[in-house]
Design an enzyme around this catalytic site. Sequence first.
Site, PDB file in Angstrom:
ATOM      1  N   ASP A   1       0.855  -1.182   0.000  1.00  0.00           N
ATOM      2  CA  ASP A   1       0.000   0.000   0.000  1.00  0.00           C
ATOM      3  C   ASP A   1       0.892   1.233   0.000  1.00  0.00           C
ATOM      4  O   ASP A   1       1.763   1.375   0.870  1.00  0.00           O
ATOM      5  CB  ASP A   1      -0.907   0.012   1.231  1.00  0.00           C
ATOM      6  CG  ASP A   1      -1.965  -1.088   1.178  1.00  0.00           C
ATOM      7  OD1 ASP A   1      -2.100  -1.734   0.122  1.00  0.00           O
ATOM      8  OD2 ASP A   1      -2.647  -1.291   2.195  1.00  0.00           O
TER       9      ASP A   1
ATOM     10  N   ASP B   1     -15.281  -3.373  -1.099  1.00  0.00           N
ATOM     11  CA  ASP B   1     -14.909  -3.075   0.281  1.00  0.00           C
ATOM     12  C   ASP B   1     -16.150  -2.684   1.062  1.00  0.00           C
ATOM     13  O   ASP B   1     -16.981  -1.921   0.564  1.00  0.00           O
ATOM     14  CB  ASP B   1     -13.904  -1.916   0.330  1.00  0.00           C
ATOM     15  CG  ASP B   1     -12.740  -2.120  -0.623  1.00  0.00           C
ATOM     16  OD1 ASP B   1     -12.315  -3.281  -0.770  1.00  0.00           O
ATOM     17  OD2 ASP B   1     -12.268  -1.132  -1.210  1.00  0.00           O
TER      18      ASP B   1
END
Length: 239
Positions: free
Chosen positions: A7, A129
């Site tokens: 990330d 998500d």
Amino acid sequence: MIFPAIDLRAGQSVRLYQGDFKQATLINPDPVVQAQQINAAGLQQLHMVDLDGAKSGRPENFATITAIRQAFTGTIELGGGIRTYELATRYLELGIDRLILGSVALTDPRLVKRLLSEFGGERIVIGLDGTNGYVAIKGWLEQSQTKMSTLMKTMTTSGAKHFIVTDVARDGTMQGPNLALYQELQAQVPTANLIASGGVRNLTDVQVLQASGFKDVIIGKALAEGGVTLAELAGVTEC
């Protein structure tokens, strides 16, 4: 397949706790080196997210992503802020193998349908998500009123095949994956391939997921904190 995760925030590799940008932990100041280490262990898949881009809707770590693409020899899937046709094609031209479309699947389904039609369901992946079964968008900063299962069905109709499913409450927590959520969504859309993301603690979690039919698993914090090693994950991919 096993997907180690990187990330990106301000050109560095970090991990967030439950998607909270205020709770970021530095993993590696040089994510290119991190990607090379993943390669060196024998792993050929990489999951990457532009966290800054997820917030802004613009490519905030393009130079770093380019450098990682040049250094990593395997398959890279990338998400975070991909909300226009122009940016999607720019990343594909860069050599990114699969694009992860999250917020835009809810806010601009016509764009997603266009990309799926043009590039196919193997290159366009939906990032699903959510919190309490509802879709979270814009870097998980907002929760929508749309159920994850509803969006999944809509995207399947548009040609999507692969869904990266993340329970935001589990992400970065090392509390174990939400197997019940994956099973519930799989039951509603049996033809979809679900990629498990969030909460994985160790090799046992990976094995449980795969034994339950979820062969594709994304792993981030467990690698950073030593819950599982790259060598162990490479062994899983050889089985």
